[in-house]
Scaffold this motif. Structure first.
Motif, PDB file in Angstrom:
ATOM      1  N   MET A  72      48.881  38.276  40.926  1.00 20.79           N
ATOM      2  CA  MET A  72      47.667  38.978  40.885  1.00 20.79           C
ATOM      3  C   MET A  72      46.698  38.361  41.484  1.00 20.79           C
ATOM      4  O   MET A  72      46.154  37.307  41.084  1.00 20.79           O
ATOM      5  CB  MET A  72      47.657  39.287  39.123  1.00 20.79           C
ATOM      6  N   SER A  73      45.826  39.012  42.171  1.00 24.56           N
ATOM      7  CA  SER A  73      44.955  38.529  42.980  1.00 24.56           C
ATOM      8  C   SER A  73      43.580  39.262  42.986  1.00 24.56           C
ATOM      9  O   SER A  73      43.573  40.382  42.987  1.00 24.56           O
ATOM     10  CB  SER A  73      45.161  37.998  44.318  1.00 24.56           C
ATOM     11  N   THR A  74      42.441  38.746  43.145  1.00 28.62           N
ATOM     12  CA  THR A  74      41.294  39.532  43.307  1.00 28.62           C
ATOM     13  C   THR A  74      40.133  38.735  44.262  1.00 28.62           C
ATOM     14  O   THR A  74      40.431  38.010  44.702  1.00 28.62           O
ATOM     15  CB  THR A  74      40.261  39.737  41.865  1.00 28.62           C
ATOM     16  N   LEU A  75      38.966  39.874  44.482  1.00 28.65           N
ATOM     17  CA  LEU A  75      38.004  39.172  45.553  1.00 28.65           C
ATOM     18  C   LEU A  75      36.714  38.916  44.864  1.00 28.65           C
ATOM     19  O   LEU A  75      36.611  39.339  43.752  1.00 28.65           O
ATOM     20  CB  LEU A  75      37.929  40.031  46.551  1.00 28.65           C
ATOM     21  N   ASP A  76      36.202  37.913  45.393  1.00 27.02           N
ATOM     22  CA  ASP A  76      34.807  37.619  44.849  1.00 27.02           C
ATOM     23  C   ASP A  76      33.799  38.890  44.826  1.00 27.02           C
ATOM     24  O   ASP A  76      33.265  38.917  43.722  1.00 27.02           O
ATOM     25  CB  ASP A  76      34.070  36.464  45.818  1.00 27.02           C
ATOM     26  N   ALA A  77      34.058  39.728  45.688  1.00 23.51           N
ATOM     27  CA  ALA A  77      33.314  41.032  45.863  1.00 23.51           C
ATOM     28  C   ALA A  77      33.677  41.918  44.584  1.00 23.51           C
ATOM     29  O   ALA A  77      32.648  42.434  43.851  1.00 23.51           O
ATOM     30  CB  ALA A  77      33.331  41.754  47.015  1.00 23.51           C
ATOM     31  N   TYR A  78      34.596  41.804  44.011  1.00 20.24           N
ATOM     32  CA  TYR A  78      35.355  42.743  42.882  1.00 20.24           C
ATOM     33  C   TYR A  78      34.802  42.067  41.764  1.00 20.24           C
ATOM     34  O   TYR A  78      34.265  42.855  40.843  1.00 20.24           O
ATOM     35  CB  TYR A  78      36.877  42.767  42.907  1.00 20.24           C
ATOM     36  N   VAL A  79      34.726  40.765  41.609  1.00 21.35           N
ATOM     37  CA  VAL A  79      34.177  40.159  40.388  1.00 21.35           C
ATOM     38  C   VAL A  79      32.879  40.399  40.198  1.00 21.35           C
ATOM     39  O   VAL A  79      32.218  40.678  39.208  1.00 21.35           O
ATOM     40  CB  VAL A  79      34.668  38.619  40.561  1.00 21.35           C
ATOM     41  N   LEU A  80      31.921  40.395  41.374  1.00 18.11           N
ATOM     42  CA  LEU A  80      30.452  40.549  41.353  1.00 18.11           C
ATOM     43  C   LEU A  80      30.207  42.000  40.787  1.00 18.11           C
ATOM     44  O   LEU A  80      29.418  42.285  40.256  1.00 18.11           O
ATOM     45  CB  LEU A  80      29.989  40.356  42.714  1.00 18.11           C
ATOM     46  N   MET A 140      32.059  43.938  38.989  1.00 17.00           N
ATOM     47  CA  MET A 140      32.404  44.075  37.374  1.00 17.00           C
ATOM     48  C   MET A 140      31.312  43.517  36.644  1.00 17.00           C
ATOM     49  O   MET A 140      31.042  43.941  35.564  1.00 17.00           O
ATOM     50  CB  MET A 140      33.750  43.296  37.334  1.00 17.00           C
ATOM     51  N   VAL A 141      30.577  42.199  37.195  1.00 13.70           N
ATOM     52  CA  VAL A 141      29.685  41.764  36.254  1.00 13.70           C
ATOM     53  C   VAL A 141      28.390  42.471  36.500  1.00 13.70           C
ATOM     54  O   VAL A 141      27.766  42.597  35.603  1.00 13.70           O
ATOM     55  CB  VAL A 141      29.305  40.486  36.973  1.00 13.70           C
ATOM     56  N   ARG A 142      28.016  42.977  37.649  1.00 14.89           N
ATOM     57  CA  ARG A 142      26.850  43.671  37.734  1.00 14.89           C
ATOM     58  C   ARG A 142      26.683  45.052  37.650  1.00 14.89           C
ATOM     59  O   ARG A 142      25.745  45.754  37.371  1.00 14.89           O
ATOM     60  CB  ARG A 142      26.065  43.237  38.874  1.00 14.89           C
ATOM     61  N   THR A 143      27.946  45.776  37.239  1.00 10.58           N
ATOM     62  CA  THR A 143      27.726  47.134  37.252  1.00 10.58           C
ATOM     63  C   THR A 143      28.685  47.484  35.833  1.00 10.58           C
ATOM     64  O   THR A 143      29.662  46.652  35.462  1.00 10.58           O
ATOM     65  CB  THR A 143      28.340  47.995  38.352  1.00 10.58           C
TER      66      THR A 143
END
Length: 233
Positions: free
Chosen positions: A200-208, A210-213
């Motif tokens: 299971m992988s994700t990207l830094d942009a996705y995490v960002l 998730m955090v800010r919206t």
């Protein structure tokens, strides 16, 4: 005093060192010949691969051998944010740490996309537990550094976009976690084992996002990858 091979392994783990490795791969001689390699050709090539070449990094001198570029793994992967399909060469630096260089593609043929995307990824992976603790199953975690190239990727925000309106999409950090089921094969073959893995992988942009919206949740940012590892003898 550090051995040359140990210094080389530490150097390979540093950022940017894969560029030199790729150059070495291009310089490595091919032992192929029409009708199969002759004994003389094999002797010359083996001698070249074993011949040390001095490299100086700061205060350390490394006797580099092209034989170290021989991969220990061949990987085939479906999805996982490295294109629809990707192929990789893996190297085992310690019993717990391995790294792989992947090339992936997403296109009309591979993935049904109207935009063709080429991705180069350097994936670092660590075993989470000691070997054989869970039998043939090995939990792993790590991160990839993905470089994507298409007609709408950019390293710096274009001038016509508002500042901070988009996250750059040329280079991404992609953390992942998963496990591999490994099966050893009989000795004497060029493949000594095979592994089936899921991540299971994700990207830094996705995490960002998730955090800010509040529109992106934790369950929205993960992508499943399935793959096969061939362990080479």
């Amino acid at each position: 005093m550090k051995s040359g091979k140990r210094i080389f392994k530490e150097w390979v783990a540093r950022s940017g060192s894969w560029v030199l490795l790729l150059g070495g791969l291009l310089l490595a001689p091919s032992a192929r010949a029409e009708g199969g390699p002759s004994e003389a050709t094999l002797q010359v090539d083996e001698s070249f691969l074993a011949r040390p070449m001095p490299l100086v990094f700061q205060e350390d001198t490394v006797l580099f051998k092209f034989s170290w570029l021989k991969p220990q793994q061949l990987r085939l992967q479906y999805a996982g944010l490295i294109g629809f399909a990707s192929v990789g060469l893996g190297y085992e630096f310690t019993p717990r740490y391995s790294a792989a260089l992947y090339y992936g593609v997403l296109s009309d043929t591979f993935g049904g996309s109207s935009v063709r995307v080429h991705t180069v990824s350097i994936k670092s992976s660590w075993r989470l537990f000691r070997e054989d603790l869970l039998g043939p199953v090995e939990p792993r975690a790590g991160f990839s550094l993905n470089w994507g190239n298409t007609n709408n990727t950019f390293r710096r925000l274009p001038a016509h976009y508002p500042e901070k309106y988009y996250f750059q999409n040329k280079l991404h950090l992609a953390p992942f976690w998963g496990a591999e089921w490994a099966l050893p094969l009989r000795e004497g073959k060029w493949i000594k084992g095979i592994g089936l893995y899921a991540e299971m992988s994700t990207l830094d942009a996705y995490v960002l996002e998730m955090v800010r919206t509040r529109y992106v949740g934790l369950h929205d940012i993960w992508n499943l990858a399935l793959g096969i590892t061939l362990y080479l003898d």
